[in-house]
Motif scaffolding. Structure first.
Motif, short mmCIF file in Angstrom:
data_model
loop_
_atom_site.label_atom_id
_atom_site.label_comp_id
_atom_site.label_asym_id
_atom_site.label_seq_id
_atom_site.Cartn_x
_atom_site.Cartn_y
_atom_site.Cartn_z
N GLU A 75 0.63 -1.21 -0.16
CA GLU A 75 0.17 -0.02 0.03
C GLU A 75 0.86 1.15 -0.01
OE1 GLU A 75 -2.54 -0.27 3.43
OE2 GLU A 75 -3.82 -1.74 2.33
N ILE A 79 2.12 2.02 -3.31
CA ILE A 79 1.17 2.69 -4.04
C ILE A 79 0.98 4.28 -3.82
CG2 ILE A 79 -1.14 2.68 -4.75
CD1 ILE A 79 -1.07 -0.38 -4.32
N ASP A 103 3.61 6.44 -4.73
CA ASP A 103 3.85 6.34 -6.30
C ASP A 103 4.92 5.69 -7.00
OD1 ASP A 103 1.79 8.06 -6.99
OD2 ASP A 103 2.72 9.90 -6.53
N LEU A 158 4.60 2.32 -6.88
CA LEU A 158 3.81 1.61 -7.88
C LEU A 158 2.59 2.29 -8.26
CD1 LEU A 158 3.64 -1.96 -6.03
CD2 LEU A 158 4.71 -1.44 -8.23
N LYS A 159 2.53 2.57 -9.61
CA LYS A 159 1.49 3.39 -10.22
C LYS A 159 0.49 2.21 -10.87
CE LYS A 159 4.40 7.02 -11.37
NZ LYS A 159 4.37 8.08 -10.29
N GLU A 160 -0.80 3.20 -11.12
CA GLU A 160 -1.85 2.20 -11.62
C GLU A 160 -1.41 1.58 -12.83
OE1 GLU A 160 -5.29 4.84 -12.73
OE2 GLU A 160 -5.58 5.28 -10.60
N ALA A 171 2.94 -5.50 -10.07
CA ALA A 171 3.20 -5.51 -8.61
C ALA A 171 4.21 -6.66 -8.26
CB ALA A 171 1.95 -5.65 -7.62
N VAL A 207 -1.47 -3.14 -10.38
CA VAL A 207 -2.18 -2.09 -9.58
C VAL A 207 -3.42 -1.82 -10.40
CG1 VAL A 207 -2.24 0.07 -8.49
CG2 VAL A 207 0.00 -1.37 -8.62
N LYS A 229 -4.75 4.37 -5.76
CA LYS A 229 -4.21 5.11 -4.85
C LYS A 229 -5.31 5.97 -4.09
CE LYS A 229 -1.04 9.22 -4.72
NZ LYS A 229 0.16 9.79 -5.32
#
Length: 125
Positions: A20, A23, A26, A28-30, A34, A74, A79
Motif C-alpha cells: 500500500e 502505491i 507512487d 507503484l502506479k496504476e 506489483a 495495481v 491510490k
C-alpha cells in the motif's frame, strides 16, 4: 522473522501495508506490475502463506488485480481508494481523540490549529 517487520501486528498486514505504501508513494502506479508473491517471499524471507494472505486482501479490495499467468497489477483508482481509507483511519485514530481531549481541556479550534502549525514546523524526522 525478518528484521523488516515488528511484533506490533501480524506480518501479513505489514506486507500488505508495505505494498500500500508503495502505491500511495507512487513507487507503484496504476497498471504497474506489483511484485509477485514469490518475489516478496524471497525478499522478506517469510512464509509464502503469510505473503499470500496480505496480497489476497489487496486483491479482494480491488487494490491489485491478477492477470492469469502474467502477475498482479495495481488497479485503476487504487491510490485514491487507499488515500481515502487512510484519511478515514486518521480521523478515527487521531482526530476524534484529539478533539475530545481538546474539548475536555477547553482548547479552542484556533488554539488547536496553532498547535498543529507549531508541530508541523518542527523537524520531526
Amino acid at each position: 522473522m525478518s528484521k523488516l517487520f515488528n511484533n506490533d501486528k501480524p506480518i501479513f498486514i505489514q506486507v500488505r501495508e508495505k505494498i500500500e505504501d508503495q502505491i500511495v508513494n507512487d513507487q507503484l502506479k496504476e497498471k504497474d506490475q506489483a511484485p509477485s508473491t514469490n518475489q516478496l517471499v524471497n525478499f522478506y524471507k517469510i512464509n509464502h502463506a503469510t505473503v499470500s494472505k496480505g496480497v489476497s486482501q489487496l486483491v479482494d479490495e480491488g487494490i491489485l488485480y491478477k492477470k492469469r499467468g502474467v502477475g498482479m497489477f495495481v488497479a485503476e483508482g487504487a491510490k485514491e481508494k487507499l488515500m481515502q481509507q487512510r484519511k478515514d483511519a486518521f480521523v478515527d485514530d487521531y482526530v476524534i481523540g484529539l478533539v475530545q481531549e481538546a474539548n475536555k481541556l477547553r482548547i479552542s479550534e484556533t488554539e488547536i490549529f496553532e498547535l498543529i502549525k507549531k508541530v508541523k514546523g518542527r523537524d520531526l524526522t
